[in-house]
Enzyme design. Structure first.
Site, PDB file in Angstrom:
ATOM      1  N   LYS A 179      -9.463   8.065  11.017  1.00 32.22           N
ATOM      2  CA  LYS A 179      -9.076   9.355  10.311  1.00 32.22           C
ATOM      3  C   LYS A 179      -9.105   8.699   8.951  1.00 32.22           C
ATOM      4  CE  LYS A 179      -5.670  11.370   8.200  1.00 32.22           C
ATOM      5  NZ  LYS A 179      -6.696  11.955   6.916  1.00 32.22           N
ATOM      6  N   GLU A 254       0.410  -0.945   6.817  1.00 29.78           N
ATOM      7  CA  GLU A 254       0.306  -1.534   5.607  1.00 29.78           C
ATOM      8  C   GLU A 254       0.491  -0.554   4.579  1.00 29.78           C
ATOM      9  OE1 GLU A 254      -0.813  -4.496   5.141  1.00 29.78           O
ATOM     10  OE2 GLU A 254      -1.755  -5.363   6.980  1.00 29.78           O
ATOM     11  N   CYS A 288      -2.620  -1.383  -3.604  1.00 26.07           N
ATOM     12  CA  CYS A 288      -1.561  -1.555  -3.021  1.00 26.07           C
ATOM     13  C   CYS A 288      -0.708  -2.815  -3.570  1.00 26.07           C
ATOM     14  CB  CYS A 288      -1.427  -1.684  -1.485  1.00 26.07           C
ATOM     15  SG  CYS A 288      -2.789  -2.787  -1.028  1.00 26.07           S
ATOM     16  N   GLU A 389       6.387   2.626  -6.972  1.00 21.53           N
ATOM     17  CA  GLU A 389       4.897   2.395  -7.170  1.00 21.53           C
ATOM     18  C   GLU A 389       4.212   3.483  -7.727  1.00 21.53           C
ATOM     19  OE1 GLU A 389       2.527   3.030  -3.433  1.00 21.53           O
ATOM     20  OE2 GLU A 389       1.478   1.166  -3.675  1.00 21.53           O
TER      21      GLU A 389
HETATM   22  P1  NAD Z   1      -1.053   8.481   1.996  1.00 21.70           P
HETATM   23  O1  NAD Z   1       0.462   7.993   2.925  1.00 21.70           O
HETATM   24  O2  NAD Z   1      -0.774   9.695   1.368  1.00 21.70           O
HETATM   25  O3  NAD Z   1      -2.011   8.708   3.175  1.00 21.70           O
HETATM   26  C1  NAD Z   1      -2.372   7.652   3.785  1.00 21.70           C
HETATM   27  C2  NAD Z   1      -3.471   8.190   5.142  1.00 21.70           C
HETATM   28  O4  NAD Z   1      -2.315   9.271   5.932  1.00 21.70           O
HETATM   29  C3  NAD Z   1      -4.214   9.462   4.641  1.00 21.70           C
HETATM   30  O5  NAD Z   1      -5.357   9.446   5.648  1.00 21.70           O
HETATM   31  C4  NAD Z   1      -3.643  10.581   5.014  1.00 21.70           C
HETATM   32  O6  NAD Z   1      -4.272  11.839   5.150  1.00 21.70           O
HETATM   33  C5  NAD Z   1      -2.492  10.239   6.094  1.00 21.70           C
HETATM   34  N1  NAD Z   1      -1.374  11.039   6.439  1.00 21.70           N
HETATM   35  C6  NAD Z   1      -0.860  11.436   5.556  1.00 21.70           C
HETATM   36  N2  NAD Z   1       0.446  12.156   6.359  1.00 21.70           N
HETATM   37  C7  NAD Z   1       0.409  12.045   7.431  1.00 21.70           C
HETATM   38  C8  NAD Z   1       0.873  12.057   8.584  1.00 21.70           C
HETATM   39  N3  NAD Z   1       2.140  13.076   8.541  1.00 21.70           N
HETATM   40  N4  NAD Z   1       0.620  11.752   9.800  1.00 21.70           N
HETATM   41  C9  NAD Z   1      -0.414  10.996   9.842  1.00 21.70           C
HETATM   42  N5  NAD Z   1      -1.210  10.838   8.809  1.00 21.70           N
HETATM   43  C10 NAD Z   1      -1.048  11.098   7.504  1.00 21.70           C
HETATM   44  O7  NAD Z   1      -1.383   7.621   1.187  1.00 21.70           O
HETATM   45  P2  NAD Z   1      -2.660   7.485   0.095  1.00 21.70           P
HETATM   46  O8  NAD Z   1      -1.866   8.260  -1.076  1.00 21.70           O
HETATM   47  O9  NAD Z   1      -3.817   7.743   0.773  1.00 21.70           O
HETATM   48  O10 NAD Z   1      -2.823   5.918  -0.334  1.00 21.70           O
HETATM   49  C11 NAD Z   1      -2.209   5.354  -1.369  1.00 21.70           C
HETATM   50  C12 NAD Z   1      -1.073   4.579  -0.587  1.00 21.70           C
HETATM   51  O11 NAD Z   1      -1.611   3.777   0.135  1.00 21.70           O
HETATM   52  C13 NAD Z   1      -0.242   3.778  -1.561  1.00 21.70           C
HETATM   53  O12 NAD Z   1       1.125   3.801  -1.409  1.00 21.70           O
HETATM   54  C14 NAD Z   1      -0.846   2.188  -1.316  1.00 21.70           C
HETATM   55  O13 NAD Z   1      -0.065   1.260  -1.935  1.00 21.70           O
HETATM   56  C15 NAD Z   1      -1.015   2.239  -0.066  1.00 21.70           C
HETATM   57  N6  NAD Z   1      -1.842   1.266   0.231  1.00 21.70           N
HETATM   58  C16 NAD Z   1      -1.335  -0.021   1.128  1.00 21.70           C
HETATM   59  C17 NAD Z   1      -2.543  -0.957   1.459  1.00 21.70           C
HETATM   60  C18 NAD Z   1      -2.182  -2.218   2.312  1.00 21.70           C
HETATM   61  O14 NAD Z   1      -2.992  -2.795   2.726  1.00 21.70           O
HETATM   62  N7  NAD Z   1      -0.912  -2.463   2.314  1.00 21.70           N
HETATM   63  C19 NAD Z   1      -3.724  -0.787   1.118  1.00 21.70           C
HETATM   64  C20 NAD Z   1      -4.136   0.495   0.255  1.00 21.70           C
HETATM   65  C21 NAD Z   1      -3.274   1.351   0.070  1.00 21.70           C
END
Ligand code: NAD
Length: 491
Positions: A179, A254, A288, A389
């Protein structure tokens, strides 16, 4: 095949592209201009279940899992070659969807190619062990794929972060449901088409764009899902872990970061400034592992801060497809507003804005979600702008007098993803690296990783790891087989 002219994207389930069960479509807009880029079918819970069904059937009925790993290796290598041949189309698509400069998007796609090549090389090396045990017995382990693995990806590196876990899961013989983030599903769908072309059997790789709450939760909360790899925010990660825990399904998380950069007095300031600039303004700070907190020794603070300010002010900000652009817009208006809110928080908590802090004055950029490269100084450590963050191009600078003070400040965060340190002294480098609470440390280096190096966070930054030679472990469980050999027959 993905082409620039193409504007309609569907779900990819069981080797076929199809609209969502509800018929809902969303229009995605270019973050730099607000112009429509494409429409995409927006999946529902029913689509999530259809994808799990297709993946489960393909796992049981195709020979992807049972075949010699060399076949999976060849398919992944072919997929890498196909992607490399279309790298420019994929990079441009990523830029139009996310906003990042084309040069960065090209780097992302090259990284995906390399990731596929790396895991292709591991697909025929999923090995068990033989174990000495007492008596006339033979004990050995075999490694088996889990079944359907679910992968939930964020929007900042859409294809790169999806493939980072999808590639080892496929290499180990699993079937996958991916997804992508609802804002950035385009390259994931285009990638699934390439997988079909590479000979990966129908149903082994499925892509369901849609919302996290509907599609994401339906994928995790289903008996067919055998593992979850989630890359995203620290708010959603624990929710995924909770849902998965109810069914004892393993998770890899992650999550976010608040990366410290420690600069000691003997550092190469020229290189450090450039690396810090990349670490916070690269991908408009939507990383991230962004280097978002600079801790600089007081003796070199003016010299370093001046260099960083000049880098920030000299960056060419604009649409990612434009020549020479070094920083693009943020992915959405919501994200840009959020970043500017944090600048206000820093100001009202007593911090100073060294440079930036608003939207660029250039009227040409007014339709996009642009924010200036921003440097904040002396924001109190308790401020939310230092603790949370921001996920944007905002660097917070503080100084220290003693190394212990810098290490304590670096560790004073709920996160623990990447920490950077700058010194020419070997003893300082290794001893400080040991004391930093981080899953990864870089020394005299910008945030950098390779498919062969583990990528992991500690504390609130995650659980488990990705990349590296052991990255197949979570996707290939161990079964122990103990055989009693009986008594030798007398002849
Ligand atoms: P997010 O948590 O809002 O969404 C990530 C994914 O999860 C999306 O596909 C979203 O649709 C899905 N999602 C959201 N709510 C959900 C739920 N209740 N159940 C299942 N899936 C759900 O994050 P974002 O805004 O897309 O990305 C930014 C975040 O990701 C930042 O906090 C960043 O630090 C983190 N990030 C971490 C890494 C790493 O490798 N550690 C890499 C990139 C980004």
């Amino acid at each position: 095949m993905a082409s620039e002219a193409e504007t309609a994207y569907e779900l990819f389930i069981g080797g076929r592209e199809a609209p969502s069960a509800s018929g809902e479509r969303r229009t995605l807009t270019d973050p730099a201009t607000g112009e429509p880029v494409a429409t995409v079918s927006f999946g529902s819970r029913d689509d999530a279940r259809a994808a799990l069904e297709a993946a489960d059937r393909a796992f049981r009925e195709s020979n992807w899992a049972s075949d010699d790993g060399a076949r999976r290796a060849r398919a992944l290598a072919k997929l890498a070659a196909l992607l490399e041949a279309r790298a420019e189309v994929f990079a441009r698509l990523e830029t139009r969807n996310v906003g990042k400069p084309l040069r960065e998007a090209r780097g992302d796609i090259a990284y995906v190619v390399r990731t596929l090549e790396y895991f292709s090389g591991l697909a025929d090396k999923v090995e068990g062990e033989t174990i000495p045990v007492p008596g006339p017995r033979f004990d050995y382990t075999v490694r088996e794929p889990l079944g359907v693995t679910v992968h939930i990806a964020p929007w900042n590196y859409p294809l790169l972060l999806a493939v980072r876990s999808v590639a080892p899961a496929l290499a180990a013989g699993n079937s996958v449901v991916l997804k992508p983030a609802s804002l950035t599903p385009l390259t994931a769908v285009a990638f699934a088409r390439l997988a079909r072309e590479a000979g990966i059997p129908d149903g082994i790789l499925n892509v369901v764009p849609g919302s996290g709450r509907d599609v994401g939760e339906a994928l995790v909360d289903d008996p067919r899902c055998r593992s979850v790899t989630f890359t995203g925010s620290g708010e959603v990660g624990p929710r995924i872990a909770e849902l998965a825990a109810r069914r004892l399904v393993p998770v890899t998380l992650e999550l976010g970061g608040k990366g410290p950069v420690l600069v000691f007095p003997d550092a190469d300031l020229e290189r450090a400034a450039k690396a810090i600039g990349y670490g916070i303004f690269g991908n408009a700070g939507q990383m991230c592992w962004a280097a978002s907190r600079l801790l600089v020794h007081e003796s070199i603070r003016p010299a370093l801060l001046d260099r960083i300010r000049r880098i920030a002010e000299g960056l060419k900000v604009g649409p990612g497809l434009e020549d020479g652009v070094e920083m693009g817009p943020l992915v959405s208006q919501e994200q840009a507003d959020r970043v500017l809110d944090y600048v206000e928080i820093a100001r009202s908590d007593g911090g100073t804005v060294v440079t930036g802090g608003g939207r660029p004055p250039d009227a040409r950029l007014s339709a996009g979600h642009f924010v200036q490269p921003t440097v904040l100084a002396d924001v109190p450590p308790g401020s939310r702008a230092v603790r949370e963050e921001i996920f944007g191009p905002v660097l917070a600078v503080a100084s220290f007098a003693e190394p212990d003070e810098a290490i304590a400040a670096a560790n004073a965060t709920t996160y623990g993803l990447l920490a950077a340190l700058w010194t020419r002294d070997l003893a300082t480098a290794h001893s400080v690296a040991r004391r930093l609470e981080a899953g990864m440390v870089v020394v005299n280096e910008a945030p950098t990783t390779f498919p062969q190096s583990p990528f992991a966070g500690v504390k609130g930054s995650g659980l488990g790891f990705e990349q590296g030679a052991r990255a197949l472990e979570p996707y290939a469980r161990r079964k122990n087989v103990l055989v009693h050999l009986g008594s030798p027959k007398r002849s």
